[in-house]
Design an enzyme around this catalytic site. Structure first.
Site, PDB file in Angstrom:
ATOM      1  N   GLY A 208      40.647  44.366  64.098  1.00  0.00           N
ATOM      2  CA  GLY A 208      41.695  45.309  64.474  1.00  0.00           C
ATOM      3  C   GLY A 208      41.162  46.722  64.587  1.00  0.00           C
ATOM      4  CB  SER A 209      42.942  49.913  64.519  1.00  0.00           C
ATOM      5  OG  SER A 209      43.615  49.917  63.272  1.00  0.00           O
ATOM      6  N   GLY A 213      41.005  48.754  59.336  1.00  0.00           N
ATOM      7  CA  GLY A 213      39.831  48.389  58.547  1.00  0.00           C
ATOM      8  C   GLY A 213      39.669  49.266  57.326  1.00  0.00           C
ATOM      9  CD  GLU A 230      35.379  42.490  66.910  1.00  0.00           C
ATOM     10  OE1 GLU A 230      35.834  43.336  67.729  1.00  0.00           O
ATOM     11  OE2 GLU A 230      35.503  41.267  67.024  1.00  0.00           O
TER      12      GLU A 230
END
Length: 462
Positions: A208-209, A213, A230
């Site tokens: 995600g963003s 994270g 990721e």
């Protein structure tokens, strides 16, 4: 008070489905069921676990017609592309094939005096937080190896693709994976972070963003829970003077515009050798103008809406700022009458861009790309590295040695030559800088969902 998660379809802006999120106690119960069932699952022969996961993937394929239509309604991908089944089958198939070797003990000694070896053991319960842009592809990256390695899996999908989690789990259960071993749950952010902070999982995988994270890292701080992150990219393409121009245009523009630009490893900035720059730009404009923006259920549509209006608004803001700073837009939005100022967004190419502009620095995650001329490899390398992200980089050239040398100087997780926007399951999927950390797929993908355990056995003597 219970939280209702609503999925707003980008196709018409209306509520498509809604689900009730689990409260903390209900979520803890789901995790407890997973831990209780996991030892028996891990005790099954590896071949049996592989067979059940393979049967689950086959069951998912049998749902293809429904899944393709649901994806169009949930996140806007045109039905003409047939969902994500090619990639799902490729990735799952490879991870299933390599499992016996990847999970085999590393033998140090097997003699009449000692047995010394390193074995891989499951971490227990794996928590997979999957994104909406490729909800099946990204999930199988971790779900398949986690299950095969003997873990239980708790799957939480993004609110934009709630049905994807339900479909994947139903298919795996149909294939024979026990209901307690693969669970799909709906959570709000607070409960998600609470579970992680309570050290509920052996491994957490999040796609995600950057902001998301960071929230995962904060929640896991001090728990020593292993995490894989990721977090997207701002992936560059470089067209050298010796490149096949037509192939470079087709490859890079598809990499920039496919899925309405909503790809973690999509191309968001392009650097072209000055000798090819004008020709590349002209062909790129023609390529984009040939696209058709519209309802994703129309088989003639090549670009559907972005997954949500707020995502489209981010791209609009980046483009507007860049134009105000001197960038030149080359695509007339009037050629794309479906652009409604909402989730439907016309693609755009920008030239006269610089790295002072957000559109060349920050992730756009939409159908816009900036193109800059460069004088040589050194300038291209400097510009490609001038970014907070590092997921993939694409080099277009007829010289493999040059691509190898350039790639060795790039701060990125994957170096492509004459292709882009692709994930090879035999290679490690990883990134650096703000793209995150960890490794998925390949043999290394099994290391993330297992832990090493050493055996040093001295044989008795008479």
């Amino acid at each position: 008070m219970s939280t209702i998660i609503k999925l707003i379809s980008p196709v018409n802006g209306e509520t498509y489905i809604e689900r009730l999120a689990l409260g903390p106690d209900q979520a803890r119960e789901a995790v407890a069921r997973a831990y209780a069932a996991q030892p028996a699952w891990a005790a099954l022969p590896l071949a049996e676990r592989i067979a059940k996961v393979r049967a689950g993937i086959e069951a998912l394929n049998a749902m293809k017609d429904d899944v393709v239509s649901e994806l169009a309604d949930q996140m806007g991908r045109p039905v003409r592309y047939g969902g994500e089944f090619g990639g799902v089958n490729e990735r799952a198939g490879h991870m299933l094939k390599i499992a016996p070797d990847a999970l085999a003990p590393t033998e140090v000694e097997c003699s009449d005096r000692f047995i010394r070896e390193i074995r891989r053991e499951p971490v227990g319960v794996v928590f997979v937080i999957a994104p909406w842009n490729y909800p099946f592809l990204t999930a199988v990256n971790t779900v398949v190896p986690a299950l095969v390695a003997g873990n239980a899996v708790i799957l939480k999908h993004a609110s934009q693709t709630l049905l994807a989690g339900e479909r994947l789990v139903a298919a795996l259960q149909q294939g024979g994976v026990p209901a307690e071993i693969i669970q799909n749950i709906v959570l709000d952010h607070d409960t998600t972070e609470t579970l992680i902070a309570e050290r509920s999982f052996g491994f957490v995988n999040f796609t995600g963003s950057v902001r998301g994270g960071q929230a995962i890292e904060r929640a896991a701080a001090g728990t020593f829970t292993a995490i894989g992150l990721e977090l997207g990219g701002k992936d560059p393409g470089y067209v050298r003077a010796d490149a096949d121009l037509d192939a470079a245009v087709d490859g890079l523009m598809d990499g920039a515009m496919f899925n309405s630009g909503q790809c973690c490893c999509g191309i968001e900035r392009i650097y072209v050798h000055e000798s090819l720059y004008d020709a590349f730009v002209e062909k790129a404009v023609a390529w984009v103008n040939a696209q058709r923006l519209g309802n994703p259920h129309d088989p003639e549509t090549t670009m559907g809406p972005m997954a949500h209006r707020r995502f489209a608004d981010v791209v609009r803001a980046q483009v507007s700022e860049a134009v105000a700073q001197g960038a030149k837009p080359l695509i007339d939005p009037a050629r794309f009458p479906a652009d409604d100022g909402g989730a439907y967004l016309a693609p755009q190419i920008l030239v006269d861009v610089t790295h002072d502009m957000r559109v060349m620095r920050e992730e756009s995650f939409g159908p816009v790309v900036g193109i800059m001329p460069v004088r040589d490899d050194a300038q291209a390398i400097a510009l490609m590295n001038d970014c907070d992200y590092g997921l993939t980089a694409s080099i277009w050239t007829m010289d493999p040695d040059a691509a190898d040398e350039i790639g060795s100087q790039l701060q990125t997780g994957t170096v492509f030559m004459n292709r882009c926007d692709y994930l090879d399951p035999a290679l490690c999927w990883t990134g650096c800088k703000d793209t995150g950390r960890g490794a998925a797929l390949s043999n290394l993908g099994y290391l993330a969902v297992t832990r090493p355990k050493s055996y040093h056995l001295k044989k008795g003597t008479k």
